[in-house]
Motif scaffolding. Structure first.
Motif, PDB file in Angstrom:
ATOM      1  N   ILE A   1      -3.102   9.218   6.623  1.00  0.00           N
ATOM      2  CA  ILE A   1      -3.508   8.709   5.316  1.00  0.00           C
ATOM      3  C   ILE A   1      -4.127   7.341   5.571  1.00  0.00           C
ATOM      4  CG2 ILE A   1      -2.762   8.023   3.010  1.00  0.00           C
ATOM      5  CD1 ILE A   1      -0.265   9.875   3.580  1.00  0.00           C
ATOM      6  N   GLU A   2      -5.402   7.219   5.194  1.00  0.00           N
ATOM      7  CA  GLU A   2      -6.110   5.963   5.411  1.00  0.00           C
ATOM      8  C   GLU A   2      -6.390   5.310   4.067  1.00  0.00           C
ATOM      9  OE1 GLU A   2     -10.077   4.191   7.662  1.00  0.00           O
ATOM     10  OE2 GLU A   2      -9.764   6.355   7.566  1.00  0.00           O
ATOM     11  N   VAL A   3      -6.145   3.988   3.992  1.00  0.00           N
ATOM     12  CA  VAL A   3      -6.408   3.239   2.766  1.00  0.00           C
ATOM     13  C   VAL A   3      -7.144   1.954   3.103  1.00  0.00           C
ATOM     14  CG1 VAL A   3      -4.372   4.145   1.564  1.00  0.00           C
ATOM     15  CG2 VAL A   3      -4.200   1.988   2.784  1.00  0.00           C
ATOM     16  N   ILE A   4      -7.861   1.444   2.128  1.00  0.00           N
ATOM     17  CA  ILE A   4      -8.462   0.108   2.188  1.00  0.00           C
ATOM     18  C   ILE A   4      -7.749  -0.714   1.121  1.00  0.00           C
ATOM     19  CG2 ILE A   4     -10.561  -1.263   1.911  1.00  0.00           C
ATOM     20  CD1 ILE A   4     -10.743   0.669   4.276  1.00  0.00           C
ATOM     21  N   THR A   5      -7.270  -1.898   1.492  1.00  0.00           N
ATOM     22  CA  THR A   5      -6.591  -2.751   0.525  1.00  0.00           C
ATOM     23  C   THR A   5      -7.364  -4.049   0.326  1.00  0.00           C
ATOM     24  OG1 THR A   5      -5.206  -3.877   2.173  1.00  0.00           O
ATOM     25  CG2 THR A   5      -4.318  -1.854   1.166  1.00  0.00           C
ATOM     26  N   SER A   6      -7.246  -4.596  -0.866  1.00  0.00           N
ATOM     27  CA  SER A   6      -7.846  -5.877  -1.201  1.00  0.00           C
ATOM     28  C   SER A   6      -6.793  -6.702  -1.932  1.00  0.00           C
ATOM     29  CB  SER A   6      -9.071  -5.669  -2.106  1.00  0.00           C
ATOM     30  OG  SER A   6      -9.563  -6.914  -2.557  1.00  0.00           O
ATOM     31  N   SER A   7      -6.561  -7.923  -1.442  1.00  0.00           N
ATOM     32  CA  SER A   7      -5.585  -8.803  -2.085  1.00  0.00           C
ATOM     33  C   SER A   7      -5.949 -10.251  -1.800  1.00  0.00           C
ATOM     34  CB  SER A   7      -4.171  -8.509  -1.581  1.00  0.00           C
ATOM     35  OG  SER A   7      -4.088  -8.749  -0.188  1.00  0.00           O
TER      36      SER A   7
ATOM     37  N   THR B   1       1.658   3.237  12.531  1.00  0.00           N
ATOM     38  CA  THR B   1       0.875   2.595  11.476  1.00  0.00           C
ATOM     39  C   THR B   1      -0.047   1.547  12.096  1.00  0.00           C
ATOM     40  OG1 THR B   1       2.556   2.972   9.802  1.00  0.00           O
ATOM     41  CG2 THR B   1       1.004   1.200   9.371  1.00  0.00           C
ATOM     42  N   LYS B   2      -1.301   1.546  11.668  1.00  0.00           N
ATOM     43  CA  LYS B   2      -2.294   0.623  12.215  1.00  0.00           C
ATOM     44  C   LYS B   2      -2.974  -0.103  11.059  1.00  0.00           C
ATOM     45  CE  LYS B   2      -6.649   0.873  14.634  1.00  0.00           C
ATOM     46  NZ  LYS B   2      -7.600   1.780  15.252  1.00  0.00           N
ATOM     47  N   ALA B   3      -3.001  -1.428  11.119  1.00  0.00           N
ATOM     48  CA  ALA B   3      -3.664  -2.238  10.099  1.00  0.00           C
ATOM     49  C   ALA B   3      -4.712  -3.114  10.773  1.00  0.00           C
ATOM     50  CB  ALA B   3      -2.657  -3.103   9.361  1.00  0.00           C
ATOM     51  N   VAL B   4      -5.950  -3.054  10.265  1.00  0.00           N
ATOM     52  CA  VAL B   4      -7.048  -3.837  10.816  1.00  0.00           C
ATOM     53  C   VAL B   4      -7.653  -4.669   9.689  1.00  0.00           C
ATOM     54  CG1 VAL B   4      -9.319  -3.730  11.926  1.00  0.00           C
ATOM     55  CG2 VAL B   4      -7.550  -2.054  12.530  1.00  0.00           C
ATOM     56  N   ARG B   5      -7.696  -5.982   9.879  1.00  0.00           N
ATOM     57  CA  ARG B   5      -8.327  -6.835   8.870  1.00  0.00           C
ATOM     58  C   ARG B   5      -9.836  -6.690   9.007  1.00  0.00           C
ATOM     59  NH1 ARG B   5      -6.738 -12.867   8.847  1.00  0.00           N
ATOM     60  NH2 ARG B   5      -8.057 -12.858  10.679  1.00  0.00           N
TER      61      ARG B   5
ATOM     62  N   ILE C   1      -5.915   0.312   6.577  1.00  0.00           N
ATOM     63  CA  ILE C   1      -4.583   0.678   7.055  1.00  0.00           C
ATOM     64  C   ILE C   1      -4.502   2.190   7.206  1.00  0.00           C
ATOM     65  CG2 ILE C   1      -2.093   0.551   6.628  1.00  0.00           C
ATOM     66  CD1 ILE C   1      -2.721  -1.846   4.755  1.00  0.00           C
ATOM     67  N   THR C   2      -4.015   2.630   8.360  1.00  0.00           N
ATOM     68  CA  THR C   2      -3.834   4.051   8.614  1.00  0.00           C
ATOM     69  C   THR C   2      -2.346   4.326   8.794  1.00  0.00           C
ATOM     70  OG1 THR C   2      -5.983   4.189   9.706  1.00  0.00           O
ATOM     71  CG2 THR C   2      -4.436   6.004  10.098  1.00  0.00           C
ATOM     72  N   PHE C   3      -1.822   5.190   7.941  1.00  0.00           N
ATOM     73  CA  PHE C   3      -0.439   5.657   8.041  1.00  0.00           C
ATOM     74  C   PHE C   3      -0.469   7.062   8.626  1.00  0.00           C
ATOM     75  CE2 PHE C   3      -0.520   2.870   4.275  1.00  0.00           C
ATOM     76  CZ  PHE C   3       0.457   1.957   4.621  1.00  0.00           C
TER      77      PHE C   3
ATOM     78  N   ALA D   1       0.837  -1.205   0.000  1.00  0.00           N
ATOM     79  CA  ALA D   1       0.000   0.000   0.000  1.00  0.00           C
ATOM     80  C   ALA D   1       0.866   1.247   0.000  1.00  0.00           C
ATOM     81  CB  ALA D   1      -0.938   0.009   1.206  1.00  0.00           C
ATOM     82  N   LEU D   2       1.934   1.224   0.778  1.00  0.00           N
ATOM     83  CA  LEU D   2       2.816   2.393   0.853  1.00  0.00           C
ATOM     84  C   LEU D   2       3.531   2.626  -0.479  1.00  0.00           C
ATOM     85  CD1 LEU D   2       3.593   4.581   2.787  1.00  0.00           C
ATOM     86  CD2 LEU D   2       5.339   3.084   3.736  1.00  0.00           C
ATOM     87  N   VAL D   3       3.871   1.573  -1.187  1.00  0.00           N
ATOM     88  CA  VAL D   3       4.488   1.707  -2.515  1.00  0.00           C
ATOM     89  C   VAL D   3       3.507   2.376  -3.475  1.00  0.00           C
ATOM     90  CG1 VAL D   3       5.349   0.424  -4.511  1.00  0.00           C
ATOM     91  CG2 VAL D   3       6.058  -0.229  -2.209  1.00  0.00           C
ATOM     92  N   HIS D   4       2.240   1.958  -3.432  1.00  0.00           N
ATOM     93  CA  HIS D   4       1.219   2.574  -4.288  1.00  0.00           C
ATOM     94  C   HIS D   4       1.056   4.058  -3.947  1.00  0.00           C
ATOM     95  CE1 HIS D   4      -0.350  -0.813  -6.584  1.00  0.00           C
ATOM     96  NE2 HIS D   4      -0.259  -1.553  -5.484  1.00  0.00           N
ATOM     97  N   LEU D   5       1.069   4.389  -2.651  1.00  0.00           N
ATOM     98  CA  LEU D   5       0.945   5.791  -2.243  1.00  0.00           C
ATOM     99  C   LEU D   5       2.132   6.612  -2.726  1.00  0.00           C
ATOM    100  CD1 LEU D   5      -0.413   5.337   1.388  1.00  0.00           C
ATOM    101  CD2 LEU D   5      -1.688   6.166  -0.604  1.00  0.00           C
TER     102      LEU D   5
END
Length: 83
Positions: free
Chosen positions: A53-59, A22-26, A43-45, A2-6
């Motif tokens: 910076i808050e993101v939602i990731t899907s993988s 940094t906080k990541a919650v599934r 994920i909150t950076f 996610a950080l690479v994409h940002l």
């Protein structure tokens, strides 16, 4: 990832992030195949100078490999409701 994409999008740089905050919650994990799961994370950076910076990731992941697909990253521009 996610950080690479940002970084690639010019939103932030890894050197600006306070990794200890940094906080990541599934949010979800569902089986989509034999030993294949789709995982959704919130994920909150937090940058060292304060901005969040808050993101939602899907993988997709498996028992053998934590990354079986590319990672889709969605930047949360506003959060409505909640705390």
């Amino acid at each position: 990832m996610a950080l690479v994409h940002l970084k690639n999008a010019g939103i932030t740089d890894p050197t600006k992030i306070d990794e200890s905050k940094t906080k990541a919650v599934r949010l979800a994990s569902e089986k989509v195949g034999k030993d294949l799961y789709r995982q959704i994370y919130d994920i909150t950076f937090i940058e060292k100078n304060g901005p969040r910076i808050e993101v939602i990731t899907s993988s997709e992941a498996s028992a053998q490999e934590c990354s079986m697909s590319g990672v889709d990253v969605f930047v949360v521009s506003r959060r409505l409701g909640g705390p």
